[in-house]
Scaffold this active site. Structure first.
Site, PDB file in Angstrom:
ATOM      1  N   GLU A   1      -7.662   8.885   1.964  1.00  0.00           N
ATOM      2  CA  GLU A   1      -7.203  10.259   1.769  1.00  0.00           C
ATOM      3  C   GLU A   1      -5.882  10.530   2.466  1.00  0.00           C
ATOM      4  O   GLU A   1      -5.264  11.566   2.224  1.00  0.00           O
ATOM      5  CB  GLU A   1      -8.270  11.277   2.182  1.00  0.00           C
ATOM      6  CG  GLU A   1      -8.932  11.086   3.539  1.00  0.00           C
ATOM      7  CD  GLU A   1     -10.086  10.087   3.501  1.00  0.00           C
ATOM      8  OE1 GLU A   1      -9.806   8.880   3.389  1.00  0.00           O
ATOM      9  OE2 GLU A   1     -11.244  10.505   3.616  1.00  0.00           O
ATOM     10  N   GLY A   2      -5.410   9.594   3.308  1.00  0.00           N
ATOM     11  CA  GLY A   2      -4.157   9.827   4.019  1.00  0.00           C
ATOM     12  C   GLY A   2      -2.959   9.103   3.420  1.00  0.00           C
ATOM     13  O   GLY A   2      -1.822   9.398   3.757  1.00  0.00           O
ATOM     14  N   ARG A   3      -3.226   8.150   2.514  1.00  0.00           N
ATOM     15  CA  ARG A   3      -2.125   7.326   2.025  1.00  0.00           C
ATOM     16  C   ARG A   3      -1.294   8.008   0.950  1.00  0.00           C
ATOM     17  O   ARG A   3      -0.172   7.574   0.666  1.00  0.00           O
ATOM     18  CB  ARG A   3      -2.664   6.012   1.445  1.00  0.00           C
ATOM     19  CG  ARG A   3      -3.541   5.245   2.396  1.00  0.00           C
ATOM     20  CD  ARG A   3      -3.755   3.820   1.941  1.00  0.00           C
ATOM     21  NE  ARG A   3      -4.080   3.728   0.520  1.00  0.00           N
ATOM     22  CZ  ARG A   3      -4.271   2.568  -0.120  1.00  0.00           C
ATOM     23  NH1 ARG A   3      -4.152   1.419   0.540  1.00  0.00           N
ATOM     24  NH2 ARG A   3      -4.573   2.556  -1.390  1.00  0.00           N
TER      25      ARG A   3
ATOM     26  N   ASP B   1       5.898  -7.486   5.733  1.00  0.00           N
ATOM     27  CA  ASP B   1       5.915  -8.625   4.812  1.00  0.00           C
ATOM     28  C   ASP B   1       6.931  -8.428   3.692  1.00  0.00           C
ATOM     29  O   ASP B   1       7.677  -9.344   3.350  1.00  0.00           O
ATOM     30  CB  ASP B   1       4.534  -8.784   4.155  1.00  0.00           C
ATOM     31  CG  ASP B   1       3.673  -9.783   4.916  1.00  0.00           C
ATOM     32  OD1 ASP B   1       4.137 -10.303   5.945  1.00  0.00           O
ATOM     33  OD2 ASP B   1       2.538 -10.022   4.462  1.00  0.00           O
TER      34      ASP B   1
ATOM     35  N   ARG C   1       0.880  -5.978  -4.750  1.00  0.00           N
ATOM     36  CA  ARG C   1       0.867  -6.793  -3.527  1.00  0.00           C
ATOM     37  C   ARG C   1       1.352  -8.228  -3.755  1.00  0.00           C
ATOM     38  O   ARG C   1       1.249  -9.081  -2.886  1.00  0.00           O
ATOM     39  CB  ARG C   1      -0.543  -6.800  -2.923  1.00  0.00           C
ATOM     40  CG  ARG C   1      -0.963  -5.424  -2.415  1.00  0.00           C
ATOM     41  CD  ARG C   1      -2.241  -5.464  -1.617  1.00  0.00           C
ATOM     42  NE  ARG C   1      -2.617  -4.130  -1.173  1.00  0.00           N
ATOM     43  CZ  ARG C   1      -2.184  -3.538  -0.053  1.00  0.00           C
ATOM     44  NH1 ARG C   1      -1.374  -4.178   0.762  1.00  0.00           N
ATOM     45  NH2 ARG C   1      -2.564  -2.326   0.268  1.00  0.00           N
TER      46      ARG C   1
ATOM     47  N   GLY D   1       0.802  -1.225   0.000  1.00  0.00           N
ATOM     48  CA  GLY D   1       0.000   0.000   0.000  1.00  0.00           C
ATOM     49  C   GLY D   1       0.830   1.267   0.000  1.00  0.00           C
ATOM     50  O   GLY D   1       1.962   1.278   0.468  1.00  0.00           O
TER      51      GLY D   1
ATOM     52  N   LYS E   1     -24.402  19.183  19.086  1.00  0.00           N
ATOM     53  CA  LYS E   1     -25.429  18.127  19.072  1.00  0.00           C
ATOM     54  C   LYS E   1     -25.025  16.823  18.398  1.00  0.00           C
ATOM     55  O   LYS E   1     -25.867  15.946  18.247  1.00  0.00           O
ATOM     56  CB  LYS E   1     -26.706  18.669  18.433  1.00  0.00           C
ATOM     57  CG  LYS E   1     -26.563  19.049  16.970  1.00  0.00           C
ATOM     58  CD  LYS E   1     -27.888  19.581  16.407  1.00  0.00           C
ATOM     59  CE  LYS E   1     -27.738  19.938  14.943  1.00  0.00           C
ATOM     60  NZ  LYS E   1     -28.897  20.620  14.387  1.00  0.00           N
TER      61      LYS E   1
ATOM     62  N   GLY F   1      -5.639   1.474   9.520  1.00  0.00           N
ATOM     63  CA  GLY F   1      -4.619   0.844  10.353  1.00  0.00           C
ATOM     64  C   GLY F   1      -5.223  -0.381  11.013  1.00  0.00           C
ATOM     65  O   GLY F   1      -5.735  -0.308  12.116  1.00  0.00           O
TER      66      GLY F   1
ATOM     67  N   LYS G   1       8.473   1.123   5.131  1.00  0.00           N
ATOM     68  CA  LYS G   1       7.313   1.877   4.650  1.00  0.00           C
ATOM     69  C   LYS G   1       6.026   1.340   5.227  1.00  0.00           C
ATOM     70  O   LYS G   1       5.786   0.147   5.140  1.00  0.00           O
ATOM     71  CB  LYS G   1       7.235   1.754   3.114  1.00  0.00           C
ATOM     72  CG  LYS G   1       5.971   2.318   2.508  1.00  0.00           C
ATOM     73  CD  LYS G   1       5.276   1.356   1.555  1.00  0.00           C
ATOM     74  CE  LYS G   1       4.595   0.246   2.318  1.00  0.00           C
ATOM     75  NZ  LYS G   1       3.762  -0.627   1.484  1.00  0.00           N
ATOM     76  N   THR G   2       5.224   2.157   5.838  1.00  0.00           N
ATOM     77  CA  THR G   2       3.816   1.872   6.119  1.00  0.00           C
ATOM     78  C   THR G   2       3.211   2.990   6.940  1.00  0.00           C
ATOM     79  O   THR G   2       3.783   3.401   7.953  1.00  0.00           O
ATOM     80  CB  THR G   2       3.572   0.530   6.849  1.00  0.00           C
ATOM     81  OG1 THR G   2       2.213   0.515   7.305  1.00  0.00           O
ATOM     82  CG2 THR G   2       4.456   0.320   8.048  1.00  0.00           C
ATOM     83  N   ILE G   3       2.073   3.491   6.470  1.00  0.00           N
ATOM     84  CA  ILE G   3       1.406   4.548   7.246  1.00  0.00           C
ATOM     85  C   ILE G   3       0.980   4.004   8.604  1.00  0.00           C
ATOM     86  O   ILE G   3       0.826   4.760   9.549  1.00  0.00           O
ATOM     87  CB  ILE G   3       0.176   5.142   6.518  1.00  0.00           C
ATOM     88  CG1 ILE G   3      -0.937   4.115   6.286  1.00  0.00           C
ATOM     89  CG2 ILE G   3       0.578   5.790   5.212  1.00  0.00           C
ATOM     90  CD1 ILE G   3      -2.282   4.745   5.935  1.00  0.00           C
ATOM     91  N   ASP G   4       0.791   2.686   8.702  1.00  0.00           N
ATOM     92  CA  ASP G   4       0.300   2.100   9.951  1.00  0.00           C
ATOM     93  C   ASP G   4       1.277   2.249  11.115  1.00  0.00           C
ATOM     94  O   ASP G   4       0.905   2.083  12.264  1.00  0.00           O
ATOM     95  CB  ASP G   4       0.007   0.604   9.762  1.00  0.00           C
ATOM     96  CG  ASP G   4      -1.135   0.377   8.795  1.00  0.00           C
ATOM     97  OD1 ASP G   4      -1.775   1.366   8.379  1.00  0.00           O
ATOM     98  OD2 ASP G   4      -1.403  -0.787   8.449  1.00  0.00           O
TER      99      ASP G   4
END
Lengths: 563, 563
Positions: free
Chosen positions: B437-439, B196, B165, B101, B262, B271, B222-225
């Site tokens: 939207e964050g990747r 991986d 992948r 990813g 309200k 993640g 690498k990984t946003i997680d």
């Protein structure tokens, strides 16, 4: 800001206020507090207010004249430099209220009014009504001070005094508003709101004038939807920031689509009545498909037409080897499709009066076309139409996830084409809704400056004795110094609608005009965007450096400038 | 960049490349192209590579030793200043691949490797394998040039060479990789990926070494997680940018919640395996409730426990007059709840082998606890569990909209408490999922610089003859000049898992540690955040001015610095 403090004192006070906030403000929020807000040059020197010609109405002037006997026909006003100035140094008592949904920049309108009074009418008092128009009716307010206002400068949200969706409509409610005006001895009131709230502001102005109260009322154009605008009010505040926040996300999703190569992202965007946000985001980012509600309505398109259009683009792209894309959908799409409106109104009737049997016999009560449409809809949407009712028993259209509906309908259509051998690829739809995250962002430099000028101008209009005007700041593609400042007669923006046998005044929402420059630009590019990948990633809103002062495309194109 | 060009020529070339892009790049994107990328000082002068002590493994060293006979035990390496330098000027042929990813900054890793070769090993060649590891196996590549690489500097996404992948796992696939290495005469390969992919990189390195191929392999984290890290690899790239993008949105939604007064916003964050993103976003924004999967698992909490905790906070806030709030939920929550795992595995069995009857008799096949849990779930989620199956017939957990599930379960619980007189307010839940939207956002200054250093270091490690290491850049809380640079033995990060009766090497995902500084900080604050409103709005990522070089809280706290 507080002019009684020495310079050194002011700096100390600022430092202490900032440190009090420091633990709850991010570094960016803190840095925005002292972002300087330039004023149009006409507001920086002595000025006078000059009236234009007598005004009329947007439609049915005779009815508007009857509804606003005291205000109809009053001219719009312009601020012009004048050595003598307004020549009044009487202290003022001014109230302000935020009405309706949030839009970035509201706090700066309040800061603008406040600073006008501090700078030009020393010793004045300003009240913030809490929780929207209900705050006026219940006389719930806070007296604004430098210390109170300062932490909200250039910050998003409406949390300084909060907002509300109540309206001042009935005779009792007008009476309550009068009582508050008298109790606080108000010289003026600024109503920051959308089309409805500004209509309400004008009714209040008319009522106060009719009752010989001194309280004058000035409106300010607020809505992220961008559908409150006219010749003299080039844009509503908040639209710029909200679109840029959504465009950042769309741009990111586009880069993701291109990188992954296997997803179609269906993005629903806030803005129910008009599709300005969707159009502006399209101009900023160049998606493969953009649905504009006003075009769907003008061409009397069906849901099947919209589905086929999207499916056609997907098939064409598949032939070119692109099995990904980005599709923008306005939140209000369903409201623009006549057949869906018809189905919903029939469903409302049936559900209100009939038993919905499991076997589906109730469906026979639908007209043929509605029955077909209902069967065409994905089961999840059928269920939403049957189950999600508001307290009046009506379908809650805003809760329908149009983007998911379209994904399912496109899937079905693609499956059909696959069987026919016209489509051979994998389709994976991802749904998004960008809405709440755009209403309360930190305002862009444009919205910050524009709102501050709107507020400062509202202060000037009240100071000069005006009422029933909406604060108008123009010439926005020029440098800030050259922006024009004035007030537009609210009655001149009005038409009437017939409701329950009576004429009601309304400021007509400004819809996307199909012959307007923004739509024409989009229409001239969309076929290229559909097939080729012309994605643009606007990136996050910047407060310093490149792009930090960029105007949005809609505004630039409507002003006749090159976007 | 291309050192053969004169200065004037370089500027012209840059200008022409930029103008070629101009119509498809936003102003911010264009401005990022020339954002300067400082290097750690050790990379700016001649250096040598020094080996540390013999390494072991994260667990089961004997098994790892068997799996990696050629690489096990090799030392980690550090770059140190050295007047003589590496002393090798042999041209290199280096390949690079993006695996898995997207994460913001991937393009800068490639730029870093490219620039290293341009700067230090003139005349070298660099290949980008297209579409991930499949590009290696199929020998699909592009030769990278200055002109090709330049437009991607400091840009988000993986679209320069795209990713994939696929894994290189079977003997045939290793054979294909060898053929590519031989065909292109590769001296080295950089694998940019997550846990991986880096395991795979190490297997490739072992395989090449075992076959006496000269091709060396270096990994990049690498990984946003944020779940690929160790003592020597302080963070994976992309985590910083993704968290800041999500935190911007969360901050906006918080301001909206407070302004409207309200809504309860339930925000699910990407993640799945670990909750680092959720924890970091909590530290940046101070939500009322944050669910951390690792804590739920450690405390063996049930879905009912989680629901009760959220409901308790909502009730306490109601007593204080706050009927709004923001709740963060990690995407992988369900994976952390043992009872849900049990239910899902039973469902997978039943759906694979039994008939699911309308009357619900099939439910009797569930164990008591699973049956109760199933009945406790909202109907929409029951349906998702029954209908959303992957091609293997398993439940697609990632498709379950946990945030909507929790809204419904909290609604039910609040209704119960209402009947008991313990809750009297209106509850309105709004659901959000922040993921895609964050990747692919434009990388922050931190990720831009960090990635460039990782890439430059990977070039240096290959140049010095290293293999089976992961590029490691440390001392990140210090100024960039003082960052340390080296490579960590991939085998030292490994443990084994037993799959299908065989030991498989794995780099263990770094989970949120409940005794780590970030979680402890959060745990010490969350009760205050729950009841009081301590919201922080981080605002949009800035590339210039205030906050543009801020480090994220997780990194700062883990480095022992003050966040």
């Amino acid at each position: 800001m507080s002019s009684s403090l020495s310079n050194g004192g002011a700096t100390d006070a600022k430092a202490s206020r900032t440190s009090r906030l420091a633990s709850f403000y991010s570094e960016v929020q803190t840095s925005r507090l002292n972002h300087s807000l330039p004023l149009p040059s006409v507001l920086r020197k002595p000025f006078n207010v000059v009236d234009g010609p007598k005004s009329s109405a947007a439609g049915n002037p005779d009815e508007i004249a009857k509804l606003f006997p005291n205000l109809f026909g009053q001219p719009s006003a312009s601020l012009v430099p004048s050595e003598s100035g307004l020549g009044s140094d009487q202290k003022l008592k001014i109230g302000v209220v935020l009405s309706g949904g949030q839009a970035p920049g509201g706090h700066n309108v309040i800061s603008g009014i406040f600073d006008y009074l501090q700078d030009q009418v020393k010793g004045s008092t300003m009240y913030g009504f809490k929780g929207g128009p209900a705050g006026i009716m219940k006389c719930k307010y806070v007296e604004l001070s430098s210390d109170f206002v300062y932490p909200y400068r250039n910050q998003g949200g409406f949390d300084m005094i909060c907002s509300g969706r109540d309206k001042i409509e009935t005779p009792e409610q007008f009476k309550q508003a009068e009582e508050t005006a008298l109790k606080l001895d108000l010289d003026g009131l600024v109503v920051i709101g959308g089309d409805d709230s500004n209509t309400n502001a004008c009714l209040l102005a008319e009522n106060f004038r009719g009752k010989n109260l001194k309280t004058r009322v000035i409106g300010c154009p607020k809505t992220i939807d961008g559908d409150l605008k006219s010749k003299e009010v080039p844009t509503s505040f908040g639209f710029d920031t909200a679109c840029k926040i959504y465009a950042e996300m769309i741009g990111n999703v586009m880069t993701d689509a291109r990188s992954t190569g296997k997803y179609y992202h269906f993005v629903r965007l806030m803005g129910r009545a008009a599709s300005h946000i969707t159009l502006e985001c399209a101009l900023q980012t160049h998606p493969n498909v953009t649905i504009i509600g006003e075009e769907v309505a003008a061409k009397k398109q069906t849901l099947k037409n919209v589905t086929d259009y999207i499916t056609d683009v997907i098939c064409k792209r598949a032939e070119l080897g692109y099995n990904y894309g980005v599709i923008l959908i306005p939140e209000g799409l369903i409201d623009f499709i006549p057949e869906v409106q018809q189905l919903i109104s029939e469903l409302n009737e049936i559900l209100a009066h009939d038993v919905v049997d499991e076997a589906g016999l109730w469906k026979k009560k639908l007209r043929d076309q509605s029955h077909q449409l209902f069967d065409f809809l994905p089961p999840a949407i059928q269920e939403q139409l049957m189950l999600e009712r508001d307290p009046h028993g009506n379908v809650q259209v805003a809760k329908i996830e149009t983007e998911k509906m379209l994904i399912q309908m496109v899937e079905t259509e693609l499956e059909k084409r696959r069987q026919e051998g016209a489509y051979k690829e994998q389709f994976k739809g991802q749904s998004h809704f960008f809405g709440y995250e755009g209403r309360c962002g930190l305002p862009t430099n444009f919205d910050s400056t524009y709102c501050y000028a709107l507020g400062y101008a509202a202060g000037a209009l009240l100071h000069s004795g005006k009422t029933g005007l909406i604060s108008s700041v123009g010439n926005l593609s020029a440098p800030v110094e050259e922006w024009t400042v004035g007030g537009t007669a609210l009655t001149s923006l009005m038409d009437v609608e017939r409701r329950h046998g009576k004429f009601k005044p309304v400021i007509k929402k400004a819809m996307v005009e199909l012959d307007g420059a923004p739509f024409r630009k989009f229409a001239s590019m969309r076929d290229e965007w559909a097939i080729k990948n012309r994605y643009i990633n606007p990136g996050p809103i910047q407060f310093n450096g490149p792009a930090s002062n960029a105007l949005n495309h809609t505004l630039l194109l409507e002003l006749g400038a090159q976007a």
